[in-house]
Design an enzyme around this catalytic site. Structure first.
Site, short mmCIF file in Angstrom:
data_model
loop_
_atom_site.label_atom_id
_atom_site.label_comp_id
_atom_site.label_asym_id
_atom_site.label_seq_id
_atom_site.Cartn_x
_atom_site.Cartn_y
_atom_site.Cartn_z
N CYS A 197 -99.07 -55.72 -79.87
CA CYS A 197 -99.21 -56.23 -81.24
C CYS A 197 -100.53 -56.96 -81.45
O CYS A 197 -100.99 -57.11 -82.59
CB CYS A 197 -98.04 -57.14 -81.60
SG CYS A 197 -96.46 -56.29 -81.58
N ASN A 251 -92.49 -54.61 -88.47
CA ASN A 251 -93.52 -54.85 -87.45
C ASN A 251 -94.11 -53.51 -87.02
O ASN A 251 -93.46 -52.72 -86.35
CB ASN A 251 -92.87 -55.56 -86.26
CG ASN A 251 -93.88 -55.94 -85.18
OD1 ASN A 251 -95.01 -55.45 -85.17
ND2 ASN A 251 -93.47 -56.81 -84.28
N HIS A 292 -100.53 -61.05 -88.02
CA HIS A 292 -99.70 -59.94 -87.55
C HIS A 292 -98.36 -60.08 -88.25
O HIS A 292 -97.78 -61.17 -88.31
CB HIS A 292 -99.55 -60.01 -86.04
CG HIS A 292 -98.50 -59.10 -85.49
ND1 HIS A 292 -98.41 -57.78 -85.85
CD2 HIS A 292 -97.47 -59.33 -84.63
CE1 HIS A 292 -97.38 -57.23 -85.23
NE2 HIS A 292 -96.79 -58.15 -84.48
O1 UT7 Z 1 -94.82 -58.69 -82.55
C1 UT7 Z 1 -94.34 -59.63 -81.66
C2 UT7 Z 1 -93.08 -59.17 -81.16
N1 UT7 Z 1 -91.88 -59.56 -81.73
C3 UT7 Z 1 -91.60 -60.64 -82.45
O2 UT7 Z 1 -92.44 -61.36 -82.85
C4 UT7 Z 1 -90.16 -60.94 -82.72
C5 UT7 Z 1 -89.84 -62.33 -82.28
N2 UT7 Z 1 -88.48 -62.69 -82.49
C6 UT7 Z 1 -87.82 -62.65 -83.69
O3 UT7 Z 1 -88.37 -62.25 -84.68
C7 UT7 Z 1 -86.39 -63.18 -83.76
O4 UT7 Z 1 -86.10 -63.85 -82.57
C8 UT7 Z 1 -85.34 -62.08 -84.02
C9 UT7 Z 1 -85.48 -61.58 -85.44
C10 UT7 Z 1 -85.54 -60.94 -83.04
C11 UT7 Z 1 -83.94 -62.65 -83.86
O5 UT7 Z 1 -83.75 -63.78 -84.68
P1 UT7 Z 1 -83.09 -65.10 -84.06
O6 UT7 Z 1 -82.91 -66.02 -85.20
O7 UT7 Z 1 -83.95 -65.53 -82.93
O8 UT7 Z 1 -81.65 -64.60 -83.60
P2 UT7 Z 1 -81.02 -64.59 -82.14
O9 UT7 Z 1 -81.73 -63.61 -81.26
O10 UT7 Z 1 -80.89 -65.99 -81.65
O11 UT7 Z 1 -79.59 -64.00 -82.45
C12 UT7 Z 1 -78.67 -64.68 -83.31
C13 UT7 Z 1 -77.43 -63.82 -83.49
C14 UT7 Z 1 -76.88 -63.25 -82.20
O12 UT7 Z 1 -75.48 -63.28 -82.25
P3 UT7 Z 1 -74.64 -64.40 -81.45
O13 UT7 Z 1 -75.00 -64.20 -80.01
O14 UT7 Z 1 -75.11 -65.71 -81.99
O15 UT7 Z 1 -73.22 -64.05 -81.79
C15 UT7 Z 1 -77.35 -61.83 -82.21
O16 UT7 Z 1 -76.50 -60.96 -81.48
O17 UT7 Z 1 -77.75 -62.70 -84.31
C16 UT7 Z 1 -77.27 -61.52 -83.68
N3 UT7 Z 1 -78.12 -60.39 -84.06
C17 UT7 Z 1 -77.89 -59.63 -85.15
N4 UT7 Z 1 -76.92 -59.68 -86.09
C18 UT7 Z 1 -76.98 -58.76 -87.07
C19 UT7 Z 1 -79.25 -59.95 -83.46
N5 UT7 Z 1 -79.75 -58.89 -84.11
C20 UT7 Z 1 -78.92 -58.68 -85.18
C21 UT7 Z 1 -78.93 -57.74 -86.23
N6 UT7 Z 1 -77.94 -57.82 -87.15
N7 UT7 Z 1 -79.87 -56.78 -86.35
#
Ligand code: UT7
Length: 325
Positions: free
Chosen positions: A115, A282, A252
């Site tokens: 990225c 992204n 980005h």
């Molecule tokens: O380009 C650089 C590369 N990438 C990035 O910059 C991405 C960096 N990270 C992020 O953008 C965020 O961390 C995410 C969008 C990937 C995730 O958001 P978050 O607020 O950090 O959520 P989390 O990973 O802590 O997950 C919270 C909950 C989990 O459920 P439990 O364990 O709390 O029951 C996940 O399983 O959200 C759940 N979850 C979803 N729910 C519905 C994860 N993905 C999804 C989804 N739909 N697509």
């Protein structure tokens, strides 16, 4: 004192036709439009056709950037493609783009910093142009991230999309001041101890397969906000400008919450931050030129503006670049 700067003289971008909405994805994994918008700001992403490789997207973005610069493919003497989804393991996608554009024998190679690839590629082109080794360079970010998705993994497959963007970079004489048109300063970083936070679990010398993207999303998120803020400050220091002087931040486009987190950390005026993540998700190395082009097209970014690009991604790699447009 007279100096040669690398000026961005043309910008172009391309998104493939097919749009995949959050509702479309909620039919294949357990997710919802509400969750995706709330946690990421993403509303849709674009997907390339099966017969449309990364080089096609790159070539179309490059053609548009050349038209914008008033240049012909016959004048191109350097092509740097930032991509993590090349058409083939080799040759470089840049060489394929060269053929498709009809550019003459020139320098062409790819840069792989995921990225952060566009910021890395721009700094590489700056080295060639400012030292007199290239007079009409194409810096392209082109990706088909949808090819790397595990479509059963809701934590990653909702986040990425396909697209391409390009800058034409040419030498311009400046006075060695921050009023000069062109690249003023950049900061590039990598921390290889964090390769396991964001990677693709395949490759020619390991599994012999393409593999799927894996990410510890919330850990990457935390690093992103802290690291990007540091790189922005360092790039501004190198450029001799202050953060408040910057007219437009073109980050980005990974997640609206990361963009906001960085902005809050640096006290940025939200009005100065370009965000297009809702429209294309992204797109890795393509996202910065896609956002830049969108903001030029809608009249926000104008010639003479001081621009700050920033990115972070797999590696972990990150970086920022300040330039006067
Ligand atoms: O380009 C650089 C590369 N990438 C990035 O910059 C991405 C960096 N990270 C992020 O953008 C965020 O961390 C995410 C969008 C990937 C995730 O958001 P978050 O607020 O950090 O959520 P989390 O990973 O802590 O997950 C919270 C909950 C989990 O459920 P439990 O364990 O709390 O029951 C996940 O399983 O959200 C759940 N979850 C979803 N729910 C519905 C994860 N993905 C999804 C989804 N739909 N697509």
């Amino acid at each position: 004192m007279s100096v040669i700067r690398s000026a961005v003289t043309g910008v172009g971008s391309y998104l493939p036709e097919q749009i995949v909405t959050n509702d479309d994805l909620s039919k294949i994994v357990d997710t919802s439009d509400e969750w995706i918008i709330e946690r990421t700001g993403i509303r849709q992403r674009h997907k390339a056709r099966d017969d449309q490789p990364t080089s096609d997207l790159a070539t179309e973005a490059a053609r548009r950037a050349l038209v914008d610069a008033g240049r012909d493919p016959s004048e191109v003497d350097l092509i740097v493609v930032a991509t993590t989804t090349p058409d083939m393991t080799f040759p470089a996608t840049a060489s394929i783009v060269q053929r498709k554009l009809g550019a003459p024998t020139c320098i062409a190679f790819d840069v792989q910093a995921v990225c952060s690839g566009f910021v890395y590629a721009l700094s590489v082109a700056d080295g060639f142009v400012a030292r007199g080794h290239a007079k009409c360079a194409l810096v392209i970010g082109a990706e088909e991230m949808t090819r790397l998705m595990d479509w059963t993994d809701r934590t990653t497959c909702v986040l990425f999309g396909d697209g391409a963007g390009a800058f034409v970079v040419e030498p311009r004489e400046g006075q060695g001041t921050t009023a000069d048109q062109g690249v003023l300063g950049f900061a590039l970083r990598s921390d290889g101890t964090k390769t396991d936070l964001l990677y693709v679990d395949g490759g020619p010398s390991s599994t012999g397969t393409v593999g799927h993207l894996r990410m510890a999303g919330n850990q990457v998120f935390r690093h992103a906000v802290v690291n990007i803020a540091e790189a922005i400050t360092a790039a501004c220091d190198k450029a001799g400008v202050s953060v408040p002087e910057v007219d437009w931040f073109v980050p980005h486009q990974a997640n609206q919450r990361i963009i906001k987190g960085v902005g809050d950390r640096l006290g940025l005026d939200e009005e100065k931050v370009i965000s297009t993540v809702s429209m294309h998700a992204n797109t890795s190395a393509a996202s910065i030129p896609l956002a830049m082009d969108a903001a030029i097209q809608d009249g926000r970014i104008k010639r003479g503006d001081l621009i700050l690009l920033e990115a972070m991604g797999g590696g972990l790699t990150w970086g920022a670049c300040a330039f006067r447009f």
